[in-house]
Write an enzyme that holds these catalytic residues in place. Structure first.
Site, PDB file in Angstrom:
ATOM      1  N   ARG A 180     -37.759 -28.025  52.056  1.00  0.00           N
ATOM      2  CA  ARG A 180     -38.156 -26.667  51.639  1.00  0.00           C
ATOM      3  C   ARG A 180     -37.348 -26.226  50.418  1.00  0.00           C
ATOM      4  O   ARG A 180     -37.895 -25.662  49.474  1.00  0.00           O
ATOM      5  CB  ARG A 180     -37.953 -25.712  52.810  1.00  0.00           C
ATOM      6  CG  ARG A 180     -38.266 -24.241  52.528  1.00  0.00           C
ATOM      7  CD  ARG A 180     -38.188 -23.464  53.836  1.00  0.00           C
ATOM      8  NE  ARG A 180     -38.056 -22.035  53.658  1.00  0.00           N
ATOM      9  CZ  ARG A 180     -39.085 -21.190  53.548  1.00  0.00           C
ATOM     10  NH1 ARG A 180     -40.308 -21.668  53.569  1.00  0.00           N
ATOM     11  NH2 ARG A 180     -38.886 -19.898  53.417  1.00  0.00           N
ATOM     12  N   LYS A 237     -41.713 -16.544  59.842  1.00  0.00           N
ATOM     13  CA  LYS A 237     -40.492 -15.804  60.142  1.00  0.00           C
ATOM     14  C   LYS A 237     -40.680 -14.329  59.829  1.00  0.00           C
ATOM     15  O   LYS A 237     -41.203 -13.958  58.773  1.00  0.00           O
ATOM     16  CB  LYS A 237     -39.332 -16.370  59.317  1.00  0.00           C
ATOM     17  CG  LYS A 237     -37.969 -15.803  59.696  1.00  0.00           C
ATOM     18  CD  LYS A 237     -36.869 -16.506  58.937  1.00  0.00           C
ATOM     19  CE  LYS A 237     -35.501 -15.980  59.334  1.00  0.00           C
ATOM     20  NZ  LYS A 237     -34.404 -16.668  58.602  1.00  0.00           N
ATOM     21  N   HIS A 278     -34.985 -28.649  56.390  1.00  0.00           N
ATOM     22  CA  HIS A 278     -34.956 -27.526  55.449  1.00  0.00           C
ATOM     23  C   HIS A 278     -34.651 -27.988  54.025  1.00  0.00           C
ATOM     24  O   HIS A 278     -34.923 -27.256  53.071  1.00  0.00           O
ATOM     25  CB  HIS A 278     -33.919 -26.493  55.908  1.00  0.00           C
ATOM     26  CG  HIS A 278     -34.360 -25.080  55.709  1.00  0.00           C
ATOM     27  ND1 HIS A 278     -35.374 -24.504  56.433  1.00  0.00           N
ATOM     28  CD2 HIS A 278     -33.926 -24.124  54.835  1.00  0.00           C
ATOM     29  CE1 HIS A 278     -35.554 -23.252  56.035  1.00  0.00           C
ATOM     30  NE2 HIS A 278     -34.690 -22.996  55.073  1.00  0.00           N
ATOM     31  N   TYR A 336     -32.106 -20.183  44.243  1.00  0.00           N
ATOM     32  CA  TYR A 336     -32.620 -21.385  43.590  1.00  0.00           C
ATOM     33  C   TYR A 336     -32.388 -21.370  42.086  1.00  0.00           C
ATOM     34  O   TYR A 336     -32.512 -22.401  41.434  1.00  0.00           O
ATOM     35  CB  TYR A 336     -34.106 -21.553  43.915  1.00  0.00           C
ATOM     36  CG  TYR A 336     -34.340 -21.726  45.401  1.00  0.00           C
ATOM     37  CD1 TYR A 336     -33.893 -22.873  46.059  1.00  0.00           C
ATOM     38  CD2 TYR A 336     -34.952 -20.729  46.148  1.00  0.00           C
ATOM     39  CE1 TYR A 336     -34.055 -23.016  47.421  1.00  0.00           C
ATOM     40  CE2 TYR A 336     -35.122 -20.875  47.514  1.00  0.00           C
ATOM     41  CZ  TYR A 336     -34.668 -22.016  48.155  1.00  0.00           C
ATOM     42  OH  TYR A 336     -34.823 -22.160  49.510  1.00  0.00           O
ATOM     43  N   ARG A 396     -40.980 -24.034  56.798  1.00  0.00           N
ATOM     44  CA  ARG A 396     -39.914 -24.106  57.783  1.00  0.00           C
ATOM     45  C   ARG A 396     -40.374 -25.050  58.892  1.00  0.00           C
ATOM     46  O   ARG A 396     -41.576 -25.210  59.141  1.00  0.00           O
ATOM     47  CB  ARG A 396     -39.614 -22.734  58.367  1.00  0.00           C
ATOM     48  CG  ARG A 396     -39.215 -21.679  57.336  1.00  0.00           C
ATOM     49  CD  ARG A 396     -39.010 -20.330  58.010  1.00  0.00           C
ATOM     50  NE  ARG A 396     -38.579 -19.303  57.072  1.00  0.00           N
ATOM     51  CZ  ARG A 396     -39.397 -18.467  56.439  1.00  0.00           C
ATOM     52  NH1 ARG A 396     -40.711 -18.533  56.679  1.00  0.00           N
ATOM     53  NH2 ARG A 396     -38.936 -17.559  55.612  1.00  0.00           N
ATOM     54  N   HIS A 415     -40.304 -15.178  51.861  1.00  0.00           N
ATOM     55  CA  HIS A 415     -39.034 -14.450  51.922  1.00  0.00           C
ATOM     56  C   HIS A 415     -39.296 -12.945  51.900  1.00  0.00           C
ATOM     57  O   HIS A 415     -40.064 -12.448  51.068  1.00  0.00           O
ATOM     58  CB  HIS A 415     -38.139 -14.807  50.735  1.00  0.00           C
ATOM     59  CG  HIS A 415     -37.498 -16.147  50.863  1.00  0.00           C
ATOM     60  ND1 HIS A 415     -36.889 -16.802  49.808  1.00  0.00           N
ATOM     61  CD2 HIS A 415     -37.341 -16.970  51.935  1.00  0.00           C
ATOM     62  CE1 HIS A 415     -36.404 -17.962  50.207  1.00  0.00           C
ATOM     63  NE2 HIS A 415     -36.654 -18.078  51.496  1.00  0.00           N
TER      64      HIS A 415
END
Length: 300
Positions: free
Chosen positions: A230, A158, A227, A262, A133, A253
């Site tokens: 990423r 995050k 992003h 994805y 990120r 995540h």
């Protein structure tokens, strides 16, 4: 900062919110005060509803941005003003699910080649090579590069989670070249202050500029953001055979459902599904002479 905004900051700190979230929430509530002219201790439901419409209809902000604004105002009303009824006045807008944009390996190569200078080139290589990120790239430190174990350490990403990412030999070689040139002290990508290099992290604006300039020079027509690299990293991992659980850990995540998007972008998975039309014995259409195609139909 007003007394109520200070109270907002204190409540966010007490709940251990990230520094970027604290700054964002304070700016959002202050922007609401300036736009509406309302006293923060006397916010009415009508003011909240009209500001909600203002964000959607006049400013035309993205849904995700509006959700962040609503979260900040809800937090302020609930924990600072002690009002529990704000949910009815600030409902979340209906979320639209869009697939992220992904670059092909050739496009990624062109993007990196289009970097403005060595600083931007190394930044782009790091974003793609580790699937970071932009906020994580800003906070990277020199000590986070472990060349002995060949991992890149991400501290407090995050959600306040640490993780380690395999360090590519290609990325390590680029980082070593960059280090000999830049000689960063604490932060891997130091920012500037008053026109001079400072031992502070760069801002996300610098990363946006690096990606935008490189995409324009590379002639990529897609809407490319930091992003996007990423998303491309995760999709290329999936196409190379990496399992979805490993990709979840590499991306940091918290929920596997965030990673399964994805599957919709991977060519390997899309092309593995049989196409019903190809199972039908469709006969080729008869060749019609051009003269017959141009002939006018008979009139009744």
């Amino acid at each position: 900062m007003t007394k109520l905004l200070q109270c907002l900051r204190d409540e966010l700190v007490r709940r251990d919110y990230a520094g970027s979230t604290i700054r964002s929430y304070i700016q959002i509530v202050d922007a609401f005060r300036q736009q509406t002219g309302a006293r923060l201790d006397r916010i009415t439901p009508d003011q909240l509803r009209r500001y909600h419409l203002f964000l959607l209809e006049q400013r035309r902000l993205a849904i995700g941005t509006v959700v962040t604004q609503i979260c900040a105002l809800r937090f302020f009303c609930r924990y600072v003003l002690k009002r529990r009824d704000v949910r009815e006045d600030l409902p979340y807008p209906k979320e639209r699910h869009r697939l992220p944009i992904v670059l092909s390996p050739d496009e990624v190569q062109r993007l990196i080649a289009g970097a403005k200078n060595l600083y931007h080139r190394t930044l782009l290589l790091t974003l793609y090579g580790a699937g970071l990120r932009r906020s994580e790239a800003c906070q990277l430190k020199v000590r986070d590069i472990d060349s002995q174990r060949m991992v890149l350490r991400i501290e407090q990403g995050k959600g306040g989670r640490d993780r380690e990412i395999p360090l590519s030999p290609t990325l390590l070689a680029a980082l070593r070249e960059y280090y000999r040139w830049m000689r960063p002290r604490t932060y891997l990508f130091p920012g500037t202050r008053n026109g001079w290099r400072a031992d502070t992290p760069i801002t996300t604006k610098v990363i946006w500029e690096a990606v935008h300039l490189a995409a324009r020079k590379a002639g990529i027509d897609k809407r490319v953001t930091p992003h996007t690299l990423r998303h491309s990293y995760a999709t290329h991992l999936l196409e190379a055979g990496t399992d979805i659980r490993t990709i979840q850990l590499l991306l940091g995540h918290a929920d596997l459902t965030h990673t399964t998007v994805y599957l919709h972008l991977s060519r390997r998975h899309l092309h593995a599904a049989p196409i019903p039309l190809d199972q039908l014995p469709v006969t080729p259409s008869p060749v019609v002479p051009r003269s017959r195609l141009l002939r006018k139909p008979p009139q009744s």
